[in-house]
Write a protein that holds these residues in place. Structure first.
Motif, PDB file in Angstrom:
ATOM      1  N   LEU A  31      18.693  -5.319 -19.323  1.00  0.00           N
ATOM      2  CA  LEU A  31      17.986  -4.089 -18.949  1.00  0.00           C
ATOM      3  C   LEU A  31      18.735  -3.374 -17.824  1.00  0.00           C
ATOM      4  CD1 LEU A  31      14.324  -5.459 -18.893  1.00  0.00           C
ATOM      5  CD2 LEU A  31      15.362  -3.997 -20.632  1.00  0.00           C
ATOM      6  N   PRO A  32      18.610  -2.060 -17.749  1.00  0.00           N
ATOM      7  CA  PRO A  32      19.263  -1.310 -16.660  1.00  0.00           C
ATOM      8  C   PRO A  32      18.467  -1.427 -15.360  1.00  0.00           C
ATOM      9  CG  PRO A  32      18.094   0.207 -18.084  1.00  0.00           C
ATOM     10  CD  PRO A  32      17.949  -1.171 -18.707  1.00  0.00           C
ATOM     11  N   LEU A  33      18.439  -2.620 -14.807  1.00  0.00           N
ATOM     12  CA  LEU A  33      17.614  -2.910 -13.643  1.00  0.00           C
ATOM     13  C   LEU A  33      18.449  -3.641 -12.600  1.00  0.00           C
ATOM     14  CD1 LEU A  33      14.772  -2.935 -12.366  1.00  0.00           C
ATOM     15  CD2 LEU A  33      14.353  -5.079 -13.587  1.00  0.00           C
ATOM     16  N   LYS A  34      18.743  -2.971 -11.517  1.00  0.00           N
ATOM     17  CA  LYS A  34      19.521  -3.548 -10.420  1.00  0.00           C
ATOM     18  C   LYS A  34      18.723  -3.399  -9.126  1.00  0.00           C
ATOM     19  CE  LYS A  34      23.055  -4.121 -13.125  1.00  0.00           C
ATOM     20  NZ  LYS A  34      22.880  -5.245 -13.993  1.00  0.00           N
ATOM     21  N   PRO A  35      18.822  -4.364  -8.218  1.00  0.00           N
ATOM     22  CA  PRO A  35      18.121  -4.226  -6.935  1.00  0.00           C
ATOM     23  C   PRO A  35      18.581  -2.970  -6.192  1.00  0.00           C
ATOM     24  CG  PRO A  35      18.942  -6.463  -7.209  1.00  0.00           C
ATOM     25  CD  PRO A  35      19.540  -5.640  -8.322  1.00  0.00           C
ATOM     26  N   TRP A  36      17.652  -2.329  -5.524  1.00  0.00           N
ATOM     27  CA  TRP A  36      17.973  -1.140  -4.736  1.00  0.00           C
ATOM     28  C   TRP A  36      18.525  -1.496  -3.364  1.00  0.00           C
ATOM     29  CZ3 TRP A  36      14.164   3.540  -5.072  1.00  0.00           C
ATOM     30  CH2 TRP A  36      14.212   4.070  -6.360  1.00  0.00           C
ATOM     31  N   ILE A  37      18.220  -2.696  -2.913  1.00  0.00           N
ATOM     32  CA  ILE A  37      18.714  -3.121  -1.613  1.00  0.00           C
ATOM     33  C   ILE A  37      19.665  -4.294  -1.824  1.00  0.00           C
ATOM     34  CG2 ILE A  37      16.689  -2.288  -0.355  1.00  0.00           C
ATOM     35  CD1 ILE A  37      15.642  -5.143  -0.291  1.00  0.00           C
ATOM     36  N   PRO A  38      20.603  -4.510  -0.901  1.00  0.00           N
ATOM     37  CA  PRO A  38      21.628  -5.540  -1.114  1.00  0.00           C
ATOM     38  C   PRO A  38      21.095  -6.955  -0.888  1.00  0.00           C
ATOM     39  CG  PRO A  38      21.984  -4.460   0.989  1.00  0.00           C
ATOM     40  CD  PRO A  38      20.843  -3.744   0.318  1.00  0.00           C
ATOM     41  N   THR A  39      20.238  -7.381  -1.805  1.00  0.00           N
ATOM     42  CA  THR A  39      19.719  -8.746  -1.774  1.00  0.00           C
ATOM     43  C   THR A  39      19.826  -9.332  -3.173  1.00  0.00           C
ATOM     44  OG1 THR A  39      17.466  -7.995  -2.229  1.00  0.00           O
ATOM     45  CG2 THR A  39      18.070  -8.272   0.092  1.00  0.00           C
ATOM     46  N   VAL A  40      19.865 -10.651  -3.238  1.00  0.00           N
ATOM     47  CA  VAL A  40      19.927 -11.335  -4.525  1.00  0.00           C
ATOM     48  C   VAL A  40      18.500 -11.580  -5.000  1.00  0.00           C
ATOM     49  CG1 VAL A  40      20.692 -13.408  -5.728  1.00  0.00           C
ATOM     50  CG2 VAL A  40      22.121 -12.405  -3.927  1.00  0.00           C
TER      51      VAL A  40
END
Length: 145
Positions: free
Chosen positions: A105-114
């Motif tokens: 899915l085109p889903l990436k975190p918005w903040i730099p966290t895992v």
């Protein structure tokens, strides 16, 4: 009928999904005991559900205790506004096939966290309203009903 009666329109299910699909940020409301929490999450529409990613923490713990959630998305400009509320159940995606599908899915975190955990919100009720924005009508011209 007063002149503000056209200011609010009920959105049908298709319109609600169109609004949800056109945005990426919503608010997840959880309820455990006497505690209500609200979390901003970025999400994606996947079929008739919403998917977001999260890390271990209070949000995931609360969803484990009580999977009943509300999810709200809204937007506005100078002329119009809208709000969609999803009532449903949230569940962690645990099966390998589900996780692999969610990875696509085109889903990436918005903040730099895992964020390793995917959560799917499956609606039981979908409601929405659209609003015409403008100046408040003259109070003297509106008669109480």
């Amino acid at each position: 009928m007063d002149e503000s009666s056209d200011a609010v329109a009920i959105l049908d299910e298709q319109q609600c999904w169109q609004h949800l699909a056109g945005h990426q940020l919503g608010r997840l409301v959880t309820h455990v005991g006497d505690v209500l929490d609200i979390f901003p999450v970025n999400y994606v529409v996947d079929g008739p559900s919403l998917v977001f990613r999260t890390a271990e923490g209070s949000k995931l713990l609360e969803l484990t205790v009580n999977d009943h959630v509300l999810f709200e998305v809204d937007d506005w400009n100078d002329d119009r506004a809208w709000s969609v509320v999803v009532r449903g159940h949230a569940r962690r995606l645990d099966h390998l096939a589900e996780v692999e599908a969610a990875d696509e899915l085109p889903l990436k975190p918005w903040i730099p966290t895992v964020k390793f955990t995917y959560v799917r919100v499956e609606p039981t009720q979908l409601t929405g309203r659209a609003f015409a924005r403008g100046e408040e009508p003259d109070r003297d011209s509106i008669q109480p009903g």
